[in-house]
Design a protein around this motif. Structure first.
Motif, short mmCIF file in Angstrom:
data_model
loop_
_atom_site.label_atom_id
_atom_site.label_comp_id
_atom_site.label_asym_id
_atom_site.label_seq_id
_atom_site.Cartn_x
_atom_site.Cartn_y
_atom_site.Cartn_z
N GLN A 156 35.65 49.74 37.58
CA GLN A 156 36.46 50.91 37.23
C GLN A 156 35.77 51.87 36.27
O GLN A 156 36.25 52.96 36.09
N GLY A 157 34.67 51.47 35.67
CA GLY A 157 33.96 52.35 34.77
C GLY A 157 34.32 52.13 33.31
O GLY A 157 35.45 51.77 32.98
N THR A 158 33.33 52.38 32.45
CA THR A 158 33.55 52.30 31.01
C THR A 158 32.86 53.50 30.37
O THR A 158 31.74 53.85 30.73
N GLN A 159 33.55 54.13 29.43
CA GLN A 159 33.05 55.37 28.83
C GLN A 159 32.03 55.07 27.74
O GLN A 159 32.29 54.26 26.83
N VAL A 160 30.91 55.75 27.81
CA VAL A 160 29.90 55.71 26.75
C VAL A 160 29.75 57.12 26.20
O VAL A 160 29.48 58.05 26.96
N THR A 161 29.94 57.28 24.91
CA THR A 161 29.79 58.57 24.26
C THR A 161 28.78 58.44 23.13
O THR A 161 28.94 57.60 22.25
N VAL A 162 27.75 59.28 23.19
CA VAL A 162 26.70 59.26 22.18
C VAL A 162 26.75 60.57 21.40
O VAL A 162 26.58 61.64 21.98
N SER A 163 27.00 60.47 20.12
CA SER A 163 27.10 61.67 19.29
C SER A 163 25.74 61.98 18.67
O SER A 163 24.95 61.08 18.37
N SER A 164 25.50 63.27 18.47
CA SER A 164 24.20 63.70 17.91
C SER A 164 24.24 63.74 16.39
O SER A 164 25.29 63.59 15.78
#
Length: 121
Positions: free
Chosen positions: A113-121
């Protein structure tokens, strides 16, 4: 069924390990892949691994930073992601297919189903 988890919010340069757990059937004789889809973009290939784990391939943009692996005893595939960059931000999906590991997402038969990856700068 495949279920991906382990995503989250991380700062650039950080690490995450994604897991893809299979249930309901064994995927030990399946090649497994990780794909990702950023907002407004096509789903793209990230990495793939053969059923034995002996063969792996990573897209150039993640080579040296990401590593795909599997533990057939646990029916689980992993994606270790190091040195994360903001451009790695996406929903990450795992997928399975019989036969050889390949890059073409249309050849994969089962998807998580997918998993969210968020990378902040």
């Amino acid at each position: 069924q495949l279920q991906a988890f382990g995503g989250g919010l991380v700062q650039a340069g950080g690490s995450l390990r994604l897991s893809c757990a299979a249930s309901g059937r064994t995927f030990n004789n399946y090649a497994m892949g990780w794909f990702r889809q950023a907002p407004g973009k096509e789903r793209e290939f990230v990495a793939t691994i053969s059923w034995s784990g002996g063969n792996t391939y990573h897209v150039d943009s993640v080579k040296g930073r990401f590593t795909i692996s599997r533990d057939n005893a646990k029916n689980t595939v992993y994606l270790q992601m190091n040195s994360l960059k903001p451009e790695d931000t996406a929903v990450y999906y795992c997928a399975a297919k019989l036969g050889l590991p390949i890059l073409n997402r249309y050849e994969y038969d089962y998807w998580g189903q997918g998993t969210q990856v968020t990378v902040s700068s």
